[in-house]
Enzyme design. Structure first.
Site, PDB file in Angstrom:
ATOM      1  CG  ASP A  72      -1.818   1.221   1.355  1.00  0.00           C
ATOM      2  OD1 ASP A  72      -3.028   1.296   0.852  1.00  0.00           O
ATOM      3  OD2 ASP A  72      -1.366   2.231   2.065  1.00  0.00           O
ATOM      4  CB  VAL A  94      -3.417   1.965  -2.235  1.00  0.00           C
ATOM      5  CG1 VAL A  94      -3.389   1.309  -3.721  1.00  0.00           C
ATOM      6  CG2 VAL A  94      -3.098   3.642  -2.297  1.00  0.00           C
ATOM      7  CG  ASP A  95      -3.120  -2.899   0.319  1.00  0.00           C
ATOM      8  OD1 ASP A  95      -2.746  -2.929  -0.691  1.00  0.00           O
ATOM      9  OD2 ASP A  95      -2.582  -3.083   1.521  1.00  0.00           O
ATOM     10  CG  PHE A  96     -10.591  -0.328   2.121  1.00  0.00           C
ATOM     11  CD1 PHE A  96     -11.024  -1.626   2.812  1.00  0.00           C
ATOM     12  CD2 PHE A  96     -11.546   0.502   2.077  1.00  0.00           C
ATOM     13  CE1 PHE A  96     -12.392  -1.798   3.431  1.00  0.00           C
ATOM     14  CE2 PHE A  96     -12.944   0.291   2.737  1.00  0.00           C
ATOM     15  CZ  PHE A  96     -13.062  -0.799   3.394  1.00  0.00           C
ATOM     16  N   GLY A 122      -9.311  -3.635  -3.322  1.00  0.00           N
ATOM     17  CA  GLY A 122     -10.202  -4.834  -2.707  1.00  0.00           C
ATOM     18  C   GLY A 122     -11.827  -4.602  -3.192  1.00  0.00           C
TER      19      GLY A 122
END
Length: 413
Positions: free
Chosen positions: A150, A182-184, A187
């Protein structure tokens, strides 16, 4: 929640992902009713089980290996352990693929092809399979082989360039956002792409391959600020807590707390000047346009507003702003969030039974999709213990108790 009320009832997802971004995508599908089977390394599990600073405490000495990272991204899943580097483990995945609709993985580019678990190999078993790969930089290009996390993409994609204290002030410079945004959002993009692919399959009968990259998400999420740059060619400056649309928009300080104010339209600003007893500010040449209030006159105007707000408590200021129709919200520390009356009304703290937790339950964050009128997202399972569903899942695809025992002895599961 009955099965016919779940949007994805009957959809089976094989989740071969680790850590955060891709597991969030698989969890969203699970929230919407899909049967998500999470495949983890024997004895170790998802790397995300060890991330974070807090863990679910187990009962009777059981080590749950459920960190905050794992807990927030793995509800509504069944966990099996599997060594896919061995032929026996690959056989299990292929048998699962026969009845699966979706496979999600986030291994390094080309890694699963070594074991015959790439899209082309599994498509031959199940042409309707939707196969989604989530990586840092995508499946091709000069950086495709590099690992991605991230913070790297908050730096690379432009988010940090527009986040932080303005130049010239103490502490100025780029700043990483606290949550793994960014990860979230990757997803969510993963789940959105898969839902689109399922709709396409309904129309054509065809599965497909999906290439999701954190890089792509990180650039897209800079959104209207990046679009400002594409239109003007001028990089917008960092604004700290200031809004990047209209103004005034910033934190304002009261005698006992903080409020975030957004009076971005001309009418909201006019109402604010009247409320403060300074209507002349509406036509003041320093602040008589949205552009001036958001840019050149921003800092000076916020100082004037703070001089007014500091005379009152946060509750008093909030009440005055609400009654006047000016958008504003109380600043909350994390503990305060769960005391917020609207958060409580919306039921955003979801107490979920957990058979292995010392408390008998775990508090989760409710899905934002839980208010769909016909097919809401639901939390049906707490995040699983490592390998909790080995016997159950393998039995469903035809493995006998004797063969399951052999796989355990061979350390395949």
């Amino acid at each position: 929640m009955t099965p016919n009320k779940s949007a994805l009832s009957g959809i089976r997802v094989i989740d071969m992902s680790r850590v955060f971004a891709a597991p969030v995508g698989a969890q969203i599908l699970g929230d919407l009713g899909a049967d998500v089977i999470k495949i983890e390394r024997p004895g170790v599990g998802d790397d995300g089980r060890g991330y974070g600073t807090a863990w679910v405490e187990g009962k009777d000495g059981i080590e749950t290996r459920q960190s905050s990272f794992f807990t927030v991204s793995n509800r509504n899943k069944r966990s099996i352990t599997l060594n896919h580097s061995k032929p026996e483990g690959q056989e299990v995945i292929r048998k699962l693929v026969e009845t699966a609709d979706v496979l999600i993985e986030n291994y390094k580019v080309g890694n699963l092809a070594k074991y015959g678990l790439d899209y082309e190999s599994l498509k031959a078993i199940n042409p309707r399979l939707i196969y989604c790969s989530v990586t840092g930089y995508g499946q091709d290009g000069p950086l495709a082989a590099l690992p991605g996390y991230d913070g790297l993409f908050q730096a690379t994609g432009g988010m940090m360039a527009v986040t932080g204290i303005p130049d010239g002030l103490p502490g100025a410079g780029p700043l990483k956002a606290g949550p793994s945004l960014v990860d979230f959002i990757t997803g969510h993009n993963t789940a959105l792409a898969i839902l689109g692919a399922l709709m396409y399959r309904n129309q054509t009968g065809e599965g497909q391959y999906i290439d999701i990259a954190l890089l792509d998400t990180s650039v897209a999420m800079v959104s209207h600020i990046m679009q400002d740059y594409l239109i003007s060619g001028i990089p917008p400056q960092r604004l700290g807590n200031g809004g990047n649309g209209g103004g005034p928009a910033d934190l304002i300080y009261c005698s006992d707390g903080i409020i975030y104010l957004t009076a971005g339209t001309d009418e909201h600003y006019r109402l604010l000047t009247v409320l403060m007893g300074q209507p002349e500010l509406f036509t003041d040449p320093r602040f008589d346009s949205n552009f001036k209030r958001a840019k050149s006159g921003r800092a000076e105007l916020i100082e004037i507003i703070n001089a007014w707000s500091r005379q009152y408590t946060s509750a008093e200021v909030q009440k005055m702003l609400d009654e006047t129709g000016i958008p504003a919200a109380k600043y909350n520390e994390l503990a305060d969030v769960w005391e917020d009356q609207q958060v409580q009304h919306r039921g955003l703290r979801a107490r979920t039974p957990h058979a292995w937790a010392k408390a008998g339950h775990v508090d989760l964050i409710e899905s934002p999709l839980a208010r769909m009128s016909a097919s809401p997202a639901t939390i049906r399972r707490a995040p699983p213990i490592l390998g909790e569903h080995n016997d159950e899942v393998l039995g469903e695809i035809g493995y006998t108790a004797e063969r399951i025992a052999e796989l355990k002895d061979l350390k395949i599961i």
